[in-house]
Design an enzyme around this catalytic site. Structure first.
Site, short mmCIF file in Angstrom:
data_model
loop_
_atom_site.label_atom_id
_atom_site.label_comp_id
_atom_site.label_asym_id
_atom_site.label_seq_id
_atom_site.Cartn_x
_atom_site.Cartn_y
_atom_site.Cartn_z
N GLU A 107 -0.08 -0.96 5.85
CA GLU A 107 0.97 -0.39 6.70
C GLU A 107 0.74 1.09 6.91
O GLU A 107 0.90 1.61 8.02
CB GLU A 107 2.35 -0.62 6.08
CG GLU A 107 3.52 -0.37 7.04
CD GLU A 107 3.96 1.08 7.17
OE1 GLU A 107 4.61 1.41 8.16
OE2 GLU A 107 3.62 1.91 6.29
N ASP A 132 0.84 -1.20 0.00
CA ASP A 132 0.00 0.00 0.00
C ASP A 132 0.88 1.24 0.00
O ASP A 132 2.03 1.21 0.42
CB ASP A 132 -0.98 0.02 1.18
CG ASP A 132 -0.31 0.14 2.55
OD1 ASP A 132 0.78 -0.47 2.75
OD2 ASP A 132 -0.87 0.82 3.43
N1 BES Z 1 8.53 3.23 5.61
C1 BES Z 1 7.88 4.14 6.47
C2 BES Z 1 8.59 4.31 7.80
C3 BES Z 1 10.00 4.84 7.71
C4 BES Z 1 10.36 5.78 6.76
C5 BES Z 1 10.93 4.39 8.58
C6 BES Z 1 11.66 6.23 6.69
C7 BES Z 1 12.21 4.85 8.54
C8 BES Z 1 12.59 5.77 7.57
C9 BES Z 1 6.46 3.66 6.71
O1 BES Z 1 5.80 3.29 5.52
C10 BES Z 1 5.62 4.76 7.30
O2 BES Z 1 5.42 5.73 6.62
N2 BES Z 1 5.15 4.57 8.50
C11 BES Z 1 4.21 5.44 9.11
C12 BES Z 1 3.52 4.67 10.19
C13 BES Z 1 2.16 5.17 10.51
C14 BES Z 1 1.24 5.18 9.32
C15 BES Z 1 1.55 4.36 11.63
C16 BES Z 1 4.91 6.65 9.67
O3 BES Z 1 6.06 6.57 10.12
O4 BES Z 1 4.30 7.73 9.64
MN MN Z 2 6.99 2.10 4.37
MN MN Z 3 5.13 5.18 4.52
#
Ligand code: BES
Ligand code: MN
Ligand code: MN
Length: 454
Positions: free
Chosen positions: A149, A85
Site C-alpha cells: 500500500e 507494509d
Molecule cells: N493510511 C494512509 C492513508 C490515510 C491516512 C488516509 C490518514 C486518511 C487518513 C495510507 O497508508 C497512506 O499513507 N497512503 C499514501 C498513499 C500513497 C503511498 C500512494 C498517502 O496518502 O500518502
Molecule cells: Mn495506511
Molecule cells: Mn501510510
C-alpha cells in the site's frame, strides 16, 4: 463492552506486538524477507482467529494475504482490506524508543505500523476471533491484506483484476483512516487521490567551482527553486493550466455541513508548532485538506549537503512532488498537465525531465447505503454518540479501483487520530482506540448482517 474483548485484550496486544516487531518496510528491498514473515504472521493469525482458510499469495512484489470465514451463503459478505507494509522509520534518531520494539506509554502503543496499518488490521482479526468464539457471525468475512500500500499497490491492482470471483462481496470494510478525536468519532466519506512525480533539472556536465563559474553558468538548484516557486501563486492556487478544470465545486450547503465538525484552529497550530496556517485563499483548513487539491515538494536535493562548506555549483537538482487530488481530477491527466507545464517553466540554460511515480484516484463513498448505516449504528452503540461524516486528505489508491473493478463501495471505518504521527517518528496508536475499534467492528458486522441490502 463485550466481555470477551475486555478479558483478552492483553493477549490481543501481545500478539499485535509480535507482528509490529517484524520490520515490514515495503519500500526497502533489504526487508524482502521481513515482508514474507509479516505476511505469514497475518495468515497464521487469521487461522487462529477462526478463518476457514488463509493463504499467502505470491506476487512479483510483496505477497498478499487472503483469508475467509464463510458461514452462510445467504448472508452478506464483508471484504476487509488493509495493509501490513509500513513506511520506513527514518529518521531513527528521533524515535524515543526503537520503531520495531513496541512499547505502551501513556496508554499508547509506540511502533512503526502501530496505527498505519498493522494495529488497525489486527482489530479486524481480533473482531473475527471475538465473533467466532461467541458464535455470533452474522456476515461472511473475507480478508485481503496487502504488502504494497505504501508503495502504490501495483500488484494488488493486478490481483484484484485476476481474482474477481474469489473477492466477491457486498461491501469493502477498511480501517486505515482517522476519527476527529476520541470525543468526536467520525466516519471518513472521502479520500484524496494522488499524482506523484520526480523532477530533474540539469545544467553543466559536471559540478563546477562556484567561484570560477558562479554568475556565468546557471545553477540547477537555483533554477529548480524558481520553477517550484512558480507552481503556486500568492493566493495558494496551483498555476498548472487546466489543473482545476474538473474539480467538483461543493455547494454552499455541503460546505456548511462540513464546517459543522468540531475543529480548533488554535489547537491545530499548537499541535504542529505552527505560527500560522497556509493554503488556498477563501477556504478553511478543513476544506483545504478535504475538498481541495494541493501540491507539495516531498523531498529536494542538490549540491553539497555534507559537513562544512564546499564551494560548488551543482550539475543537477532534484525534487519529488506530490499533488493530492479531489473528485473529478484524474491522476494520469494531472501528472501529464504537470509535466507539460514544468517543461514550459524551464529556462534555456537547463534541461528538465519528469518521471511519473504511482498515482491514485480520489474517492467519495456512498453514505446512503446499508453498510454506511451499519457503520453509523456501530459507532453510536460503541461510542455513545453518532459518528460525524468527514473527508480526509490522505489517499488509499486502491479504493477507487475496488469500485471500478469489483463494483464495490467501501466503508472507511478507521480509528486513528491525526496526532498518531503516522509516517513520522514515534508513530503510535491508542490502546483505547484499538480496543474500542474491535468492539465497533463486531457491531458493524452485527448491524450489517441484519440490515436489508441496498
Ligand atoms: N493510511 C494512509 C492513508 C490515510 C491516512 C488516509 C490518514 C486518511 C487518513 C495510507 O497508508 C497512506 O499513507 N497512503 C499514501 C498513499 C500513497 C503511498 C500512494 C498517502 O496518502 O500518502
Ligand atoms: Mn495506511
Ligand atoms: Mn501510510
Amino acid at each position: 463492552m463485550n466481555s470477551y474483548i475486555e478479558e483478552n485484550k492483553t493477549r490481543f496486544l501481545e500478539e499485535l506486538f509480535d507482528w509490529l516487531r517484524i520490520p515490514s518496510i515495503s519500500a526497502k528491498s533489504e526487508h524482502k524477507a521481513d515482508m514474507i514473515k509479516a505476511a505469514e504472521y497475518a495468515r497464521e493469525a487469521l487461522m487462529q482467529a477462526g478463518a476457514d482458510q488463509a493463504e499467502v499469495c505470491q506476487t512479483p512484489g510483496h505477497p498478499i494475504v487472503y483469508g475467509e470465514k464463510l458461514v452462510d451463503p445467504t448472508l452478506p459478505t464483508v471484504l476487509v482490506y488493509g495493509h501490513y507494509d509500513v513506511q520506513p522509520a527514518d529518521p531513527l534518531e528521533l524515535w524515543h524508543t526503537p520503531p520495531f520494539e513496541p512499547q505502551v506509554r501513556d496508554g499508547k502503543i509506540y511502533a512503526r505500523g502501530a496505527c498505519d496499518d498493522k494495529g488497525q488490521v489486527y482489530m479486524h482479526i481480533k473482531a473475527l476471533e471475538t465473533m467466532v468464539k461467541s458464535d455470533s457471525l452474522s456476515c461472511n468475512i473475507k480478508f485481503m491484506i496487502e504488502g504494497e500500500e505504501e508503495v502504490g499497490s501495483d500488484n494488488l491492482a493486478i490481483f484484484v483484476k485476476d481474482n474477481k470471483e474469489k473477492l466477491k462481496a457486498d461491501i469493502i470494510l477498511i480501517s486505515d483512516t482517522s476519527i476527529i478525536d476520541n470525543d468526536n468519532p467520525s466516519i471518513t466519506t472521502g479520500l484524496r487521490g494522488i499524482a506523484y512525480v520526480e523532477v530533474e533539472v540539469s545544467g553543466p556536465n559536471k559540478d563546477l567551482h562556484s567561484g570560477v563559474y558562479g554568475g556565468a553558468v546557471d545553477n540547477p538548484a537555483n533554477v529548480l527553486c524558481e520553477m517550484v516557486a512558480r507552481l503556486k501563486d500568492k493566493d495558494g492556487k496551483i498555476t498548472i493550466p487546466g489543473f482545476y478544470d474538473k474539480v467538483v465545486v461543493l455547494s454552499q450547503q455541503e460546505r456548511s455541513e462540513l464546517a459543522k465538525r468540531p475543529f480548533s484552529l488554535d489547537e491545530y497550530k499548537k499541535e504542529l508548532g505552527l505560527q500560522a496556517v497556509h493554503g488556498e485563499k477563501d477556504y478553511s483548513t478543513i476544506e483545504r485538506v478535504g475538498i481541495r487539491p494541493s501540491l507539495d515538494v516531498n523531498g529536494m536535493w542538490s549540491g553539497y549537503i555534507g559537513e562544512g562548506a564546499k564551494t560548488v555549483l551543482p550539475d543537477k537538482a532534484f525534487a519529488k512532488i506530490s499533488m493530492r487530488l479531489v473528485p473529478n481530477q484524474d491522476s494520469d491527466e494531472i501528472a501529464e498537465l504537470f509535466t507539460r507545464y514544468f517543461h514550459s517553466l524551464a529556462p534555456a540554460t537547463v534541461k528538465v525531465s519528469v518521471k511519473k511515480h504511482h498515482g491514485g484516484q480520489p474517492v467519495v463513498t456512498n453514505i446512503n447505503s446499508t453498510a454506511f448505516r451499519a457503520a453509523s449504528a456501530a459507532f453510536e452503540e460503541a461510542w455513545g454518540k453518532p459518528a460525524i461524516p468527514t473527508r480526509e486528505g490522505g489517499s488509499i489508491p486502491i479504493v477507487a479501483l475496488f469500485r471500478q473493478e469489483l463494483g464495490l463501495d467501501s466503508v472507511l471505518m478507521g480509528f486513528g487520530l491525526d496526532s498518531d504521527a503516522i509516517h513520522s517518528p514515534n508513530e503510535h496508536y491508542g490502546v483505547f482506540n484499538f480496543v474500542k475499534g474491535i468492539e465497533t467492528i463486531t457491531l458493524f458486522h452485527k448491524y450489517y448482517g441484519k440490515g436489508k441490502r441496498s
